[in-house]
Write an enzyme that holds these catalytic residues in place. Structure first.
Site: not given
Ligand SMILES: NC(=O)c1ccc[n+]([C@@H]2O[C@H](COP(=O)([O-])OP(=O)(O)OC[C@H]3O[C@@H](n4cnc5c(N)ncnc54)[C@H](O)[C@@H]3O)[C@@H](O)[C@H]2O)c1
Length: 257
Positions: A143, A156
């Site tokens: 991120s 985070y």
């Molecule tokens: N959304 C943003 O703005 C953003 C920005 C930078 C980085 N990210 C990173 O991108 C990745 C995906 O984010 P997203 O926006 O799709 O979020 P999201 O919450 O839509 O998706 C994350 C998924 O991970 C799954 N998950 C959580 N804990 C888990 C576990 N213990 N075992 C298995 N699965 C698990 C959740 O059920 C969810 O479906 C994450 O690592 C997040 O930190 C997101």
């Protein structure tokens, strides 16, 4: 769309979430076979609708912090598709939003467990499969919080810096065996996760927080999951054949400012 990934096997964690699903859809559209995993009870409906052919999609529920359970995911993917060419090590949680003195220690531990130990377990169990094949591309989800600090998000931020460290460690360790390991560093993406962070930062005023964040981004807007998926698919592909150990920002210029 060009079929640049025909027959490639992509294992994706957090595949029911915004970025995981967009990446699964894009790589499937380019010809990849998708092994999708997410936590028990996650909604795989939209993913199944996007990839209706049973021979092209495997869905397995598992917690990424549970090594035995994740081992079954890897075994199921190899059992169905023969190998794993691409691993999008993506599952993650945002955790609590609070200043450090108020930050719950159990919440800190939970974020580190999912976002760091989960990424480590994924690397640990998938790298041997790729080493056997002599090639592979791994993309870890970090991120902009893996590159810079952010108030209220100490767990985070710490966890995503650790993902960058794991990426570099794995890239150095495995680059010589044909396995490329990179990470993506998205800025705010229109998604459930950002809505949760906005609400945590200022309960009841998420829209104002959204607009405030967007104003600090040179492109003056959040990104979309599809815009992240495009970079994931690039890093997964042979177009990125000499890219190893890199951190790719997908942030509208946020960390350039
Ligand atoms: N959304 C943003 O703005 C953003 C920005 C930078 C980085 N990210 C990173 O991108 C990745 C995906 O984010 P997203 O926006 O799709 O979020 P999201 O919450 O839509 O998706 C994350 C998924 O991970 C799954 N998950 C959580 N804990 C888990 C576990 N213990 N075992 C298995 N699965 C698990 C959740 O059920 C969810 O479906 C994450 O690592 C997040 O930190 C997101």
């Amino acid at each position: 769309m060009t079929q640049t990934m025909t027959g490639k096997v992509a294992l994706i964690t957090g595949a029911a979430g915004a970025i995981g699903m967009a990446s699964a859809r894009l790589m499937a559209a380019r010809g990849a076979l998708i092994a999708a995993t997410d936590i028990a009870g996650a909604d795989f409906g939209p993913l199944r609708a996007a990839i209706p052919e049973e021979e092209r999609l495997l869905v397995v529920e598992a917690d990424v912090t549970d090594e035995a359970a994740f081992g079954k995911v890897v075994a199921a993917a190899v059992g169905k598709f023969g190998t794993i060419d691409i691993f999008f090590n993506n599952a993650g949680i945002e955790g609590p939003v609070a200043p450090i003195p108020d930050f719950p220690t159990d919440g800190f531990r939970k974020v580190m467990d999912v976002n760091v130990t989960g990424i480590f377990i994924g690397l640990k169990l998938v790298i041997p499969v790729m080493a056997k094949a002599g090639h592979g591309s791994i993309i870890n989800s970090s991120s902009v919080a893996g590159l810079t600090g952010s108030a209220g998000l100490c767990a985070y931020v710490a966890s995503k810096h650790a993902v960058l460290g794991l990426t570099r460690a794995a890239a150095v360790e495995w680059g010589g065996k044909g396995i490329r390991v990179n990470c993506i560093n998205p800025g705010p993406i229109d998604s459930r996760m950002m809505e949760s962070i906005e609400e945590g930062a200022s309960p009841g005023a998420a829209a104002a927080v959204h607009d405030g964040f967007a104003a600090t981004i040179p492109m003056k807007r959040y990104g979309t999951p599809d815009e992240v998926a495009g970079v994931v698919a690039f890093l997964a592909s042979d177009d990125a054949a000499y890219v190893n150990g890199a951190a790719y920002t997908v942030d509208g210029g946020m960390t350039a400012a």
